[in-house]
Design a protein around this motif. Structure first.
Motif, PDB file in Angstrom:
ATOM      1  N   THR A  83       0.925  -1.066   0.148  1.00 23.72           N
ATOM      2  CA  THR A  83       0.190  -0.070   0.224  1.00 23.72           C
ATOM      3  C   THR A  83       0.873   1.315  -0.109  1.00 23.72           C
TER       4      THR A  83
ATOM      5  N   THR B 299      -4.054   7.142  -2.934  1.00 23.94           N
ATOM      6  CA  THR B 299      -3.525   5.786  -1.940  1.00 23.94           C
ATOM      7  C   THR B 299      -3.439   4.953  -2.854  1.00 23.94           C
TER       8      THR B 299
ATOM      9  N   ILE C  30      -6.292   6.899   7.906  1.00 22.72           N
ATOM     10  CA  ILE C  30      -5.266   5.825   7.789  1.00 22.72           C
ATOM     11  C   ILE C  30      -3.984   6.871   6.855  1.00 22.72           C
ATOM     12  N   ARG C  31      -4.627   7.492   6.083  1.00 20.05           N
ATOM     13  CA  ARG C  31      -3.555   8.678   5.027  1.00 20.05           C
ATOM     14  C   ARG C  31      -3.500   9.743   5.920  1.00 20.05           C
TER      15      ARG C  31
ATOM     16  N   LEU D 294      -1.023   9.925   9.183  1.00 17.30           N
ATOM     17  CA  LEU D 294      -0.228   9.490   8.457  1.00 17.30           C
ATOM     18  C   LEU D 294       0.510  11.502   8.223  1.00 17.30           C
TER      19      LEU D 294
ATOM     20  N   TRP E 174       3.742   0.502   2.768  1.00 15.69           N
ATOM     21  CA  TRP E 174       3.493  -0.524   3.131  1.00 15.69           C
ATOM     22  C   TRP E 174       3.742  -1.734   3.047  1.00 15.69           C
TER      23      TRP E 174
ATOM     24  N   GLU F 275       7.006  -7.777   7.558  1.00 15.07           N
ATOM     25  CA  GLU F 275       6.287  -6.603   7.084  1.00 15.07           C
ATOM     26  C   GLU F 275       7.729  -4.990   6.635  1.00 15.07           C
TER      27      GLU F 275
ATOM     28  N   MET G 214       7.523  -0.751   6.217  1.00 13.56           N
ATOM     29  CA  MET G 214       7.640  -0.122   6.261  1.00 13.56           C
ATOM     30  C   MET G 214       8.461   0.553   5.815  1.00 13.56           C
TER      31      MET G 214
ATOM     32  N   LEU H  85      -0.936   0.817  12.105  1.00 14.86           N
ATOM     33  CA  LEU H  85      -0.698   0.344  10.859  1.00 14.86           C
ATOM     34  C   LEU H  85      -1.930  -0.672  10.992  1.00 14.86           C
ATOM     35  N   ASN H  86      -1.325  -1.875  12.433  1.00 13.69           N
ATOM     36  CA  ASN H  86      -1.723  -3.065  12.487  1.00 13.69           C
ATOM     37  C   ASN H  86      -3.242  -2.971  13.456  1.00 13.69           C
TER      38      ASN H  86
ATOM     39  N   ASN I 205      -5.303  -0.442  12.974  1.00 14.04           N
ATOM     40  CA  ASN I 205      -6.796  -0.057  12.273  1.00 14.04           C
ATOM     41  C   ASN I 205      -6.310  -0.170  10.411  1.00 14.04           C
ATOM     42  N   TYR I 206      -5.534  -0.520   9.792  1.00 11.57           N
ATOM     43  CA  TYR I 206      -5.662  -0.781   9.035  1.00 11.57           C
ATOM     44  C   TYR I 206      -6.017  -2.149   8.385  1.00 11.57           C
TER      45      TYR I 206
END
Length: 292
Positions: A86, A95, A132-133, A136, A194, A205, A207, A229-230, A232-233
């Motif tokens: 992503t 995105t 999420i974007r 960030l 990600w 994983e 980043m 991220l873990n 909420n994504y």
């Protein structure tokens, strides 16, 4: 660290599947609106599993709400694996999610994966990606200046070179995460990437991002983002990859791993970065960020 289960993908348990033939879609390209996606109609190729594997490559544009994909028979056959990358733009609303899935465990496993994915509630994921974007951007970008900043990094001073960058990796076969920070060319647009990779040997994983806020490339910041991220994504699939030596099947269950808190610093060398052979975009982005 892995996805909450919405549906399972079970990859082949051994390098040589037990069935003699495998039906895979033949160059089946499609485009769908995520608000009302429908599975494509494909033609299929039937060859021994020793000669071909089924592959799906999907690109989801969260901003436009669209998905483009192709299902194809790969010859020679590749080992079962799954990759997802992503890329969040930190300078625009863009995105994109790119997914690649290679399978050999069942006829039309490529179509079944795609069909289940398209049936997901994409309205939820579009909203999730947008939030999420923005999180960030708030954590990493100082909108008052997109010029060079020599205070954003706890390591190298990046004055005159533009943004600072960081890479953070966690692998199932490594005792500690790998962390590094570096300088990024001033002409590069700030992005956040990600990536997740699963095969029969290990899971991982990664980043990778650039930024211009004070302290945005510290280890603690990288770990905070990984936790965000873990939590909420949540993507509409979960992948369980049994070990290569497994000879029996079992009912898959949710795979979860906590983010390690210990870190390790290493030079910003390409040898330290994860090798995603199946997603050429990641290699391009590494080169784009580190060497320009």
């Amino acid at each position: 660290m892995f996805y909450t289960v919405l549906f399972f993908v079970l990859l082949s348990l051994t390098s040589t599947p037990s069935v003699d033939g495998l039906l895979c879609a033949k160059d089946c390209r499609f485009t769908a609106d995520l608000k009302n996606p429908t599975p494509p109609t494909c033609t299929y190729v039937d060859l021994p599993v020793s000669q071909q594997s089924c592959q799906v490559v999907l690109t989801v544009d969260y901003y436009l709400g669209a998905v483009n994909g192709i299902m194809s028979a790969k010859t020679p056959a590749t080992v079962p694996n799954f990759d997802a990358v992503t890329v969040f733009s930190l300078a625009s609303e863009a995105t994109n999610l790119t997914v690649e899935f290679d399978c050999t465990d069942a006829d039309r496993c490529d179509f079944n994966f795609t069909s289940d994915l398209l049936k997901s509630d994409w309205n939820q994921f579009l909203t999730q990606a947008k939030n999420i974007r923005q999180n960030l951007v708030d954590m990493l970008i100082n909108p008052a200046t997109l010029d060079s900043n020599d205070t954003c990094s706890a390591g190298p001073a990046c004055s005159g070179k533009g943004f600072c960058g960081a890479v953070y990796q966690v692998w199932s076969d490594a005792q500690k995460p790998v962390y590094d920070e570096y300088c990024v060319n001033a002409t590069n647009q700030p992005i956040f990437e990600w990536a997740q990779a699963y095969d029969q040997v290990k899971t991982g994983e990664l980043m990778l991002y650039n930024c211009n806020k004070d302290g945005c490339t510290t280890v603690s910041m990288a770990e905070n983002i990984a936790r965000l991220l873990n939590r909420n994504y949540i993507l509409p699939f979960n992948v369980l990859v049994p070990p290569l030596t497994s000879t029996t099947t079992s009912t898959p269950s949710s795979a979860t791993t906590s983010t390690p808190s210990s870190t390790q610093t290493s030079p910003p060398s390409a040898a330290n970065f994860v090798r995603f052979d199946n997603i050429s975009m990641l290699t391009f982005i590494f080169t784009f960020i580190i060497f320009f």
